[in-house]
Write a protein that holds these residues in place. Structure first.
Motif: not given
Length: 383
Positions: A85-112
């Motif tokens: 959990f920690t490695k995955v969370n840090n892999f996405i959250k601590t990298r600004p570009m990956k965090a932005r892509f993940f944000d867009k993915l969540c929006e496209d998938m209609g996530a809460e």
């Protein structure tokens, strides 16, 4: 602290404060710290140095800190879950570009939710909040990791892994609720001990329910099993039961029943058993209070602190003991509030600011009298 942080160094700061403000060490009632060696050491720790000056002072290990220590004793299997959990969370959250892509993915998938939460092991509520967010976004995380060809992508479609994560997210959500209930002003060791005692009883109930294949007390786990029309494997059910037993063991270790047993009479002097630690005069005064029907009526309408303050004139000896129990700090909550205020005020943009006046305003509970402040001021005519 500009130098070392040993018990003697900490005591020197405290002693200097006492001298500057001309406070007598005999007035020291108690000290509440975390369990660090420099704080809690019985020979060279801060509490030992303080008790060398104030022998009657009581030392309390912060109840919130003890709850966090008990919750942190995880089995090796659950530690492995948290590592992933920690490695995955840090892999996405601590990298600004990956965090932005993940944000867009969540929006496209209609996530809460559209983002993960930062995880910090030094913040007691961080693990539960971050873990729950990762579990709620498990489908989005799998899609993102799969596209990125990450080594942990398959974990987020592994039923056993998701079941254990659901169990952990539910359990730490309950632990977070307990942690928050232990925070606040005007708390006593009796009130907080009751809350921990109630939580220990809940753990026993949860353990019994899981043994009976009843998972309604763990909402995420129960929902996951029903949505996927699955039955919990016997080895996983046994593992969860063992962990709940382990959690109860550590709660008993950090919160032993004998800790508050001698002071239960403070909570209810009319029905509690008279402790053997009291001397003859203290025992006689406690008996007089328990036999006074007028005080019994007043006890129903007053807080504990108000009740024992009211009995000081007639029963000074036993009231003094009760008040020493009630006024000691049971947690380091107020200290943590101060640290949080410092973190907000003294950012990297205001690194040279002197905090004394700002801290007084930030942590004060007094409401400013704005009318008095601005009625003598004249508005600038150009505004």
């Amino acid at each position: 602290m500009k130098g070392g942080t040993t018990g003697q160094d900490l005591f020197a700061v405290v002693d200097d404060l006492m001298v500057q403000n001309q406070i007598d060490w005999e007035r020291w009632v108690g000290v509440c710290t975390d369990g660090g060696r420099s704080m809690a050491g019985c020979y060279q720790g801060l509490q030992a140095c303080i008790r060398s000056k104030a022998p009657n002072a009581l030392w309390t290990h912060c109840i919130i800190h003890r709850e966090a220590l008990a919750a942190g004793n995880l089995s090796e299997e659950l530690h492995n879950i948290l590592k992933i959990f920690t490695k995955v969370n840090n892999f996405i959250k601590t990298r600004p570009m990956k965090a932005r892509f993940f944000d867009k993915l969540c929006e496209d998938m209609g996530a809460e939710h559209s983002c993960l939460l930062f995880y910090s092991s030094s913040q007691w509520l961080s693990l539960g909040n971050s873990l729950l967010r990762v579990y709620e976004l498990r489908n989005e995380i799998f899609s993102y990791l799969h596209d990125d060809e990450h080594c942990f992508a398959d974990k987020f479609i592994d039923a056993d892994f998701l079941i254990q994560m659901a169990f952990l997210s539910d359990l730490f959500e309950k632990l977070n609720a307990l942690n928050k209930s232990l925070q606040g002003n005007n708390t006593t060791i009796l009130q907080l001990s009751d809350k921990v005692s109630g939580f220990k009883k809940k753990v026993i109930v949860w353990k019994g329910n899981v043994s009976k294949v009843d998972y309604q007390c763990f909402l995420s786990l129960d929902t996951f099993l029903q949505d996927n029309e699955m039955a919990l494997k016997e080895e996983l059910r046994t593992f969860f039961v063992q962990y709940l037993s382990q959690l109860h063991f550590y709660l008993q270790k950090y919160f032993p029943e004998y800790e508050v047993e001698p002071i239960k009479w403070v909570r209810d002097p009319f029905y509690a058993e008279i402790p053997q630690l009291l001397n003859n005069e203290e025992t006689e005064q406690l008996i007089d209070i328990s036999s006074d029907s007028t005080l019994k009526v007043q006890f129903q309408s007053l807080s504990l602190l108000e009740f024992w303050c009211q009995t000081q004139d007639e029963y000074p000896v036993i009231s003094k003991i009760a008040l020493r129990v009630l006024i000691q700090f049971a947690t380091s909550y107020l200290c943590e509030v101060g640290f949080s205020a410092v973190a907000v005020i003294k950012s990297k943009y205001r690194a040279k600011i002197h905090l004394e006046k700002e801290m007084c305003v930030a942590i004060s509970k007094i409401t400013p009298r704005f009318e008095e402040l601005y009625k003598h001021k004249q508005a600038h005519p150009s505004h």
